[in-house]
Design a protein around this motif. Structure first.
Motif, short mmCIF file in Angstrom:
data_model
loop_
_atom_site.label_atom_id
_atom_site.label_comp_id
_atom_site.label_asym_id
_atom_site.label_seq_id
_atom_site.Cartn_x
_atom_site.Cartn_y
_atom_site.Cartn_z
N ALA A 35 0.84 -1.21 0.00
CA ALA A 35 0.00 0.00 0.00
C ALA A 35 0.87 1.26 0.00
N VAL A 36 2.01 1.20 0.65
CA VAL A 36 2.88 2.38 0.76
C VAL A 36 3.54 2.71 -0.58
N VAL A 37 3.91 1.67 -1.34
CA VAL A 37 4.59 1.92 -2.62
C VAL A 37 3.62 1.80 -3.80
N ALA A 101 6.94 9.34 3.08
CA ALA A 101 6.08 8.16 3.20
C ALA A 101 5.87 7.85 4.68
N LEU A 102 4.67 7.35 4.95
CA LEU A 102 4.34 6.92 6.32
C LEU A 102 3.83 5.48 6.26
N GLY A 103 4.07 4.72 7.30
CA GLY A 103 3.50 3.38 7.39
C GLY A 103 1.97 3.48 7.39
N PRO A 105 -0.52 2.00 8.84
CA PRO A 105 -1.33 2.07 10.06
C PRO A 105 -1.43 3.50 10.63
N HIS A 106 -0.57 4.38 10.13
CA HIS A 106 -0.50 5.73 10.70
C HIS A 106 -1.10 6.79 9.78
N TRP A 107 -1.72 6.37 8.69
CA TRP A 107 -2.32 7.34 7.77
C TRP A 107 -3.56 7.98 8.38
N GLY A 108 -3.86 9.18 7.89
CA GLY A 108 -5.13 9.84 8.24
C GLY A 108 -5.15 10.49 9.61
N LYS A 109 -3.98 10.65 10.21
CA LYS A 109 -3.92 11.27 11.54
C LYS A 109 -3.23 12.63 11.51
N GLY A 110 -2.93 13.11 10.30
CA GLY A 110 -2.30 14.42 10.18
C GLY A 110 -0.79 14.40 10.40
N TYR A 111 -0.19 13.20 10.47
CA TYR A 111 1.26 13.15 10.73
C TYR A 111 2.06 13.69 9.54
N ALA A 112 1.63 13.37 8.31
CA ALA A 112 2.39 13.86 7.15
C ALA A 112 2.33 15.38 7.10
N THR A 113 1.16 15.94 7.37
CA THR A 113 1.02 17.39 7.39
C THR A 113 2.00 18.00 8.40
N GLU A 114 2.07 17.39 9.58
CA GLU A 114 2.94 17.90 10.64
C GLU A 114 4.42 17.76 10.27
N ARG A 139 -3.41 9.72 -9.15
CA ARG A 139 -4.37 8.93 -8.35
C ARG A 139 -4.08 9.00 -6.86
N ASN A 140 -2.95 9.61 -6.50
CA ASN A 140 -2.54 9.63 -5.09
C ASN A 140 -3.17 10.83 -4.37
N GLY A 141 -4.46 10.68 -4.06
CA GLY A 141 -5.24 11.80 -3.52
C GLY A 141 -4.73 12.31 -2.18
N ALA A 142 -4.29 11.39 -1.32
CA ALA A 142 -3.82 11.82 0.01
C ALA A 142 -2.56 12.67 -0.13
N SER A 143 -1.68 12.27 -1.05
CA SER A 143 -0.44 13.00 -1.24
C SER A 143 -0.73 14.40 -1.81
N ALA A 144 -1.64 14.47 -2.78
CA ALA A 144 -2.01 15.78 -3.35
C ALA A 144 -2.60 16.67 -2.27
N ALA A 145 -3.44 16.09 -1.40
CA ALA A 145 -4.08 16.89 -0.34
C ALA A 145 -3.03 17.49 0.59
N VAL A 146 -2.02 16.68 0.94
CA VAL A 146 -0.99 17.17 1.86
C VAL A 146 -0.15 18.27 1.18
N LEU A 147 0.23 18.03 -0.08
CA LEU A 147 1.04 19.05 -0.79
C LEU A 147 0.27 20.36 -0.90
N GLU A 148 -1.00 20.27 -1.29
CA GLU A 148 -1.77 21.50 -1.48
C GLU A 148 -1.98 22.23 -0.15
N ARG A 149 -2.09 21.45 0.93
CA ARG A 149 -2.20 22.10 2.24
C ARG A 149 -0.92 22.86 2.59
N MET A 150 0.23 22.38 2.10
CA MET A 150 1.51 23.06 2.35
C MET A 150 1.68 24.30 1.46
C1 LIG Z 1 0.64 10.55 1.36
C2 LIG Z 1 0.80 10.22 2.85
C3 LIG Z 1 2.21 10.57 3.30
C4 LIG Z 1 -0.23 11.04 3.64
O1 LIG Z 1 0.01 10.81 5.02
P1 LIG Z 1 -1.08 11.14 6.17
O2 LIG Z 1 -0.38 11.27 7.46
O3 LIG Z 1 -2.19 10.17 6.06
O4 LIG Z 1 -1.56 12.58 5.70
P2 LIG Z 1 -2.43 13.58 6.57
O5 LIG Z 1 -3.25 12.81 7.56
O6 LIG Z 1 -1.53 14.66 7.08
O7 LIG Z 1 -3.37 14.24 5.47
C5 LIG Z 1 -3.98 13.43 4.50
C6 LIG Z 1 -5.11 14.22 3.89
O8 LIG Z 1 -5.47 13.59 2.66
C7 LIG Z 1 -6.85 13.33 2.66
N1 LIG Z 1 -7.03 12.14 1.85
C8 LIG Z 1 -6.79 10.87 2.19
N2 LIG Z 1 -7.06 10.04 1.16
C9 LIG Z 1 -7.46 10.85 0.14
C10 LIG Z 1 -7.89 10.61 -1.19
N3 LIG Z 1 -7.91 9.37 -1.69
N4 LIG Z 1 -8.24 11.65 -1.94
C11 LIG Z 1 -8.19 12.93 -1.46
N5 LIG Z 1 -7.80 13.22 -0.19
C12 LIG Z 1 -7.45 12.18 0.58
C13 LIG Z 1 -7.20 13.13 4.09
O9 LIG Z 1 -8.58 13.32 4.30
C14 LIG Z 1 -6.34 14.21 4.74
O10 LIG Z 1 -6.95 15.48 4.63
P3 LIG Z 1 -7.77 16.09 5.88
O11 LIG Z 1 -6.80 16.18 7.02
O12 LIG Z 1 -8.23 17.41 5.36
O13 LIG Z 1 -8.87 15.13 6.17
C15 LIG Z 1 0.53 8.72 3.12
O14 LIG Z 1 -0.72 8.38 2.59
C16 LIG Z 1 1.60 7.82 2.52
O15 LIG Z 1 2.64 7.60 3.11
N6 LIG Z 1 1.32 7.24 1.33
C17 LIG Z 1 2.24 6.32 0.70
C18 LIG Z 1 3.54 6.97 0.24
C19 LIG Z 1 3.26 8.11 -0.71
O16 LIG Z 1 2.37 8.03 -1.53
N7 LIG Z 1 4.07 9.18 -0.58
C20 LIG Z 1 3.92 10.38 -1.37
C21 LIG Z 1 4.20 10.17 -2.77
S1 LIG Z 1 5.77 10.76 -3.23
#
Ligand SMILES: CC(C)(COP(=O)(O)OP(=O)(O)OC[C@H]1O[C@@H](n2cnc3c(N)ncnc32)[C@H](O)[C@@H]1OP(=O)(O)O)[C@@H](O)C(=O)NCCC(=O)NCCS
Length: 187
Positions: A35-37, A101-103, A105-114, A139-150
């Motif tokens: 899931a991580v890669v 990258a985060l393991g 089990p630790h996703w969705g807790k705001g750790y990447a943002t921090e 397709r990596n929505g979580a990563s886009a969300a974190v980058l855009e928040r930064m």
């Molecule tokens: C990308 C990654 C680092 C995010 O880590 P995280 O600690 O879960 O991120 P955060 O909790 O700080 O924030 C994630 C945000 O993305 C949102 N999100 C999660 N899945 C999403 C999706 N599929 N589409 C859109 N947004 C999504 C969350 O809701 C959250 O936003 P919110 O706080 O407003 O609710 C983690 O998912 C990861 O390690 N992925 C695998 C490695 C990777 O892809 N690295 C980056 C690519 S280079």
């Protein structure tokens, strides 16, 4: 010749610190997870030797001060749960790339943002960077969300740039300028 040391940084819930040989098992747990890669053009690690090699390369980078590679540790438990890197520095242009990258089990807790907030703050204020780049799979929505928040902005789109787990995958190019960072800090 510029130098890029990796210090220890603390946030509310995290310690960002240089990797050490003892981190091999924790690092392996993170990067052996498919899931991580999922969106990387690399397979999950299949043995602890991958982690040992990655740490050996990080130690070389610390000695040469050529790259910033943090392990992300949870302050509460001391567990090492991920990494955030500033790498591919171009000193002349005050620019580098960001990876993280985060393991799972630790996703969705705001750790990447921090963690990204602290690493980028170090990059702009201490290393005097002007620009940080990231490229991600669309397709990596979580990563886009974190980058855009930064404050990263979408700058480009490159179709079929990577071969990812059996298929060609596109890239979205993101960039963060020092002036966006400064403006974000003022608001
Ligand atoms: C990308 C990654 C680092 C995010 O880590 P995280 O600690 O879960 O991120 P955060 O909790 O700080 O924030 C994630 C945000 O993305 C949102 N999100 C999660 N899945 C999403 C999706 N599929 N589409 C859109 N947004 C999504 C969350 O809701 C959250 O936003 P919110 O706080 O407003 O609710 C983690 O998912 C990861 O390690 N992925 C695998 C490695 C990777 O892809 N690295 C980056 C690519 S280079």
């Amino acid at each position: 010749m510029s130098s890029y040391p990796t210090p220890t940084l603390t946030t509310k819930r995290l310690t960002l610190r240089p990797l050490a040989p003892d981190d091999a098992a924790d690092l392996f747990a993170v990067f052996s997870d498919p899931a991580v890669v999922r969106y990387w053009s690399a397979e999950p690690w299949t043995s602890i030797a991958f982690a040992e090699n990655a740490i050996a390369r990080a130690l070389d980078g610390y000695r040469e001060q050529s790259e910033v590679r943090f392990g992300i540790e949870l302050a509460e438990t001391g567990a090492m749960v991920g990494t955030v890197n500033l790498h591919h520095f171009f000193p002349q242009n005050r620019r580098c790339e960001l990876g993280y990258a985060l393991g799972s089990p630790h996703w969705g807790k705001g750790y990447a943002t921090e963690a990204l907030q602290a690493a980028l703050d170090y990059g702009f204020h201490e290393l005097r960077l002007n620009r940080v780049e990231a490229d991600i799979d669309p397709r990596n929505g979580a990563s886009a969300a974190v980058l855009e928040r930064m404050g990263f902005r979408k700058e480009g789109y490159m179709p079929e740039r990577w071969f990812v787990h059996g298929e060609m995958a596109d890239t979205i190019n993101y960039g963060l300028l020092r002036r966006y960072w400064d403006a974000r800090e003022r608001t």
